[in-house]
Design a protein around this motif. Structure first.
Motif, PDB file in Angstrom:
ATOM      1  N   CYS A 131     107.186  -7.815 -36.560  1.00  0.00           N
ATOM      2  CA  CYS A 131     106.704  -9.083 -37.127  1.00  0.00           C
ATOM      3  C   CYS A 131     105.517  -8.885 -38.059  1.00  0.00           C
ATOM      4  O   CYS A 131     105.356  -9.630 -39.025  1.00  0.00           O
ATOM      5  CB  CYS A 131     106.323 -10.048 -36.002  1.00  0.00           C
ATOM      6  SG  CYS A 131     107.738 -10.650 -35.068  1.00  0.00           S
ATOM      7  N   LEU A 132     104.678  -7.901 -37.766  1.00  0.00           N
ATOM      8  CA  LEU A 132     103.491  -7.650 -38.589  1.00  0.00           C
ATOM      9  C   LEU A 132     103.686  -6.477 -39.555  1.00  0.00           C
ATOM     10  O   LEU A 132     102.763  -6.101 -40.276  1.00  0.00           O
ATOM     11  CB  LEU A 132     102.271  -7.381 -37.690  1.00  0.00           C
ATOM     12  CG  LEU A 132     101.844  -8.534 -36.789  1.00  0.00           C
ATOM     13  CD1 LEU A 132     100.709  -8.097 -35.866  1.00  0.00           C
ATOM     14  CD2 LEU A 132     101.427  -9.743 -37.604  1.00  0.00           C
ATOM     15  N   GLY A 133     104.883  -5.944 -39.590  1.00  0.00           N
ATOM     16  CA  GLY A 133     105.153  -4.782 -40.437  1.00  0.00           C
ATOM     17  C   GLY A 133     104.871  -4.997 -41.912  1.00  0.00           C
ATOM     18  O   GLY A 133     104.555  -4.057 -42.642  1.00  0.00           O
ATOM     19  N   TRP A 134     104.961  -6.246 -42.370  1.00  0.00           N
ATOM     20  CA  TRP A 134     104.694  -6.564 -43.779  1.00  0.00           C
ATOM     21  C   TRP A 134     103.295  -6.123 -44.203  1.00  0.00           C
ATOM     22  O   TRP A 134     103.052  -5.857 -45.385  1.00  0.00           O
ATOM     23  CB  TRP A 134     104.885  -8.062 -44.037  1.00  0.00           C
ATOM     24  CG  TRP A 134     104.049  -8.952 -43.174  1.00  0.00           C
ATOM     25  CD1 TRP A 134     104.426  -9.552 -42.001  1.00  0.00           C
ATOM     26  CD2 TRP A 134     102.693  -9.340 -43.387  1.00  0.00           C
ATOM     27  NE1 TRP A 134     103.389 -10.291 -41.477  1.00  0.00           N
ATOM     28  CE2 TRP A 134     102.303 -10.178 -42.316  1.00  0.00           C
ATOM     29  CE3 TRP A 134     101.754  -9.065 -44.386  1.00  0.00           C
ATOM     30  CZ2 TRP A 134     101.033 -10.728 -42.205  1.00  0.00           C
ATOM     31  CZ3 TRP A 134     100.485  -9.618 -44.283  1.00  0.00           C
ATOM     32  CH2 TRP A 134     100.135 -10.440 -43.202  1.00  0.00           C
ATOM     33  N   ILE A 135     102.361  -6.043 -43.233  1.00  0.00           N
ATOM     34  CA  ILE A 135     100.991  -5.632 -43.558  1.00  0.00           C
ATOM     35  C   ILE A 135     100.988  -4.274 -44.254  1.00  0.00           C
ATOM     36  O   ILE A 135     100.238  -4.068 -45.216  1.00  0.00           O
ATOM     37  CB  ILE A 135     100.125  -5.566 -42.270  1.00  0.00           C
ATOM     38  CG1 ILE A 135      99.963  -6.952 -41.656  1.00  0.00           C
ATOM     39  CG2 ILE A 135      98.765  -4.943 -42.560  1.00  0.00           C
ATOM     40  CD1 ILE A 135      99.300  -6.940 -40.269  1.00  0.00           C
ATOM     41  N   CYS A 136     101.827  -3.359 -43.786  1.00  0.00           N
ATOM     42  CA  CYS A 136     101.837  -1.978 -44.307  1.00  0.00           C
ATOM     43  C   CYS A 136     102.091  -1.926 -45.808  1.00  0.00           C
ATOM     44  O   CYS A 136     101.524  -1.091 -46.506  1.00  0.00           O
ATOM     45  CB  CYS A 136     102.902  -1.157 -43.595  1.00  0.00           C
ATOM     46  SG  CYS A 136     102.651  -1.019 -41.829  1.00  0.00           S
ATOM     47  N   ASN A 137     102.954  -2.766 -46.294  1.00  0.00           N
ATOM     48  CA  ASN A 137     103.349  -2.732 -47.698  1.00  0.00           C
ATOM     49  C   ASN A 137     102.608  -3.765 -48.535  1.00  0.00           C
ATOM     50  O   ASN A 137     102.037  -3.462 -49.571  1.00  0.00           O
ATOM     51  CB  ASN A 137     104.864  -2.965 -47.792  1.00  0.00           C
ATOM     52  CG  ASN A 137     105.460  -2.382 -49.033  1.00  0.00           C
ATOM     53  OD1 ASN A 137     104.810  -1.675 -49.776  1.00  0.00           O
ATOM     54  ND2 ASN A 137     106.701  -2.685 -49.279  1.00  0.00           N
ATOM     55  N   LEU A 138     102.593  -4.989 -48.062  1.00  0.00           N
ATOM     56  CA  LEU A 138     102.064  -6.098 -48.849  1.00  0.00           C
ATOM     57  C   LEU A 138     100.568  -5.970 -49.120  1.00  0.00           C
ATOM     58  O   LEU A 138     100.114  -6.201 -50.240  1.00  0.00           O
ATOM     59  CB  LEU A 138     102.356  -7.424 -48.145  1.00  0.00           C
ATOM     60  CG  LEU A 138     101.955  -8.678 -48.909  1.00  0.00           C
ATOM     61  CD1 LEU A 138     102.756  -8.806 -50.208  1.00  0.00           C
ATOM     62  CD2 LEU A 138     102.147  -9.913 -48.055  1.00  0.00           C
ATOM     63  N   VAL A 139      99.790  -5.587 -48.115  1.00  0.00           N
ATOM     64  CA  VAL A 139      98.339  -5.522 -48.288  1.00  0.00           C
ATOM     65  C   VAL A 139      97.951  -4.514 -49.362  1.00  0.00           C
ATOM     66  O   VAL A 139      97.118  -4.799 -50.220  1.00  0.00           O
ATOM     67  CB  VAL A 139      97.632  -5.213 -46.946  1.00  0.00           C
ATOM     68  CG1 VAL A 139      96.159  -4.902 -47.155  1.00  0.00           C
ATOM     69  CG2 VAL A 139      97.780  -6.402 -45.999  1.00  0.00           C
ATOM     70  N   SER A 140      98.576  -3.352 -49.355  1.00  0.00           N
ATOM     71  CA  SER A 140      98.216  -2.341 -50.364  1.00  0.00           C
ATOM     72  C   SER A 140      98.619  -2.790 -51.768  1.00  0.00           C
ATOM     73  O   SER A 140      97.917  -2.521 -52.739  1.00  0.00           O
ATOM     74  CB  SER A 140      98.838  -0.978 -50.031  1.00  0.00           C
ATOM     75  OG  SER A 140     100.235  -1.025 -50.155  1.00  0.00           O
ATOM     76  N   VAL A 141      99.731  -3.521 -51.882  1.00  0.00           N
ATOM     77  CA  VAL A 141     100.155  -4.038 -53.187  1.00  0.00           C
ATOM     78  C   VAL A 141      99.169  -5.100 -53.676  1.00  0.00           C
ATOM     79  O   VAL A 141      98.733  -5.082 -54.828  1.00  0.00           O
ATOM     80  CB  VAL A 141     101.592  -4.606 -53.129  1.00  0.00           C
ATOM     81  CG1 VAL A 141     101.941  -5.344 -54.405  1.00  0.00           C
ATOM     82  CG2 VAL A 141     102.596  -3.486 -52.877  1.00  0.00           C
ATOM     83  N   LEU A 142      98.794  -6.036 -52.793  1.00  0.00           N
ATOM     84  CA  LEU A 142      97.814  -7.058 -53.162  1.00  0.00           C
ATOM     85  C   LEU A 142      96.479  -6.422 -53.550  1.00  0.00           C
ATOM     86  O   LEU A 142      95.832  -6.841 -54.504  1.00  0.00           O
ATOM     87  CB  LEU A 142      97.611  -8.052 -52.010  1.00  0.00           C
ATOM     88  CG  LEU A 142      98.791  -8.950 -51.656  1.00  0.00           C
ATOM     89  CD1 LEU A 142      98.463  -9.827 -50.445  1.00  0.00           C
ATOM     90  CD2 LEU A 142      99.221  -9.810 -52.833  1.00  0.00           C
ATOM     91  N   ASP A 143      96.076  -5.390 -52.803  1.00  0.00           N
ATOM     92  CA  ASP A 143      94.826  -4.685 -53.121  1.00  0.00           C
ATOM     93  C   ASP A 143      94.891  -4.036 -54.496  1.00  0.00           C
ATOM     94  O   ASP A 143      93.928  -4.091 -55.271  1.00  0.00           O
ATOM     95  CB  ASP A 143      94.518  -3.622 -52.062  1.00  0.00           C
ATOM     96  CG  ASP A 143      93.980  -4.212 -50.765  1.00  0.00           C
ATOM     97  OD1 ASP A 143      93.710  -5.435 -50.720  1.00  0.00           O
ATOM     98  OD2 ASP A 143      93.819  -3.454 -49.800  1.00  0.00           O
TER      99      ASP A 143
END
Length: 199
Positions: A131-143
């Motif tokens: 459920c929280l796996g999106w953090i791995c990809n999305l956060v670095s892209v947003l950063d």
């Protein structure tokens, strides 16, 4: 993880297929799981359905309280953490600063859930990890797009270690969307939101 055969169908959300509109006429978005001709919609609901339908290699905790707590944190991830990160991405000026502060506070809460564990599910990947796996990809892209460093390894060592463990696991490492497509999609959505706000 469940070793279930499935067919993956890519969906162009700027040109939604009749299949998507047929199976998800209310929200008209992905993901949609179609099983035995019936649609199951929303990520958390899909994961729960998969775990209850194919009972081998369970991803949910057995204990009812732990199960309820897992669902609570999955909802927190969507409703609070993702929403605050998205606000930090699209807001400007003082509103952006407030959104960043809120996002960091939410990240601290998630970091605390990992205390003494490699994964949210313990020593192996479980429901909340997915459920929280999106953090791995999305956060670095947003950063990368904003120039921020939201999840700093020094400030969030447990979450940083989890991100590495989860994203490089044999279960997940080949399932990430192409980064360039994710960047262009996020920029497109952000620009659309900003132009709507301006008008």
């Amino acid at each position: 993880m469940k070793e279930i055969e499935y067919e993956y169908i890519e969906e162009d959300l700027s040109n939604k297929s009749s299949l998507l509109l047929q199976y998800n006429p209310i929200y008209q978005k992905v993901p949609v799981l179609v099983h035995n001709g019936r649609p199951i919609i929303e990520s958390v609901v899909i994961l729960q359905y998969i775990d209850e339908t194919w009972k081998h290699n369970p991803i949910f905790p057995d204990d009812p309280y732990e199960k309820a707590e897992t669902l609570f944190w999955a909802k927190f991830g969507d409703d609070k953490l993702l929403a605050s990160l998205w606000s930090a991405f699209i807001k400007q000026g003082k509103e952006k600063e407030e959104a960043i502060t809120e996002a960091v506070e939410n990240i601290k809460i998630i970091e605390g859930l990992l205390n003494g564990k490699n994964f949210f599910g313990g020593e192996k990947i479980g429901f909340l990890d997915f459920c929280l796996g999106w953090i791995c990809n999305l956060v670095s892209v947003l950063d990368d797009i904003t120039g921020l460093k939201t999840i700093d390894e020094e400030q969030f060592p447990l979450l940083s270690a989890w991100m590495k463990n989860f994203s490089t696991s044999p279960i997940t490492k080949d399932t990430w969307p192409p980064r360039d497509r994710l960047v262009s999609r996020l920029l497109y959505v952000r620009d659309a939101v900003l132009s709507t706000d301006a008008s």
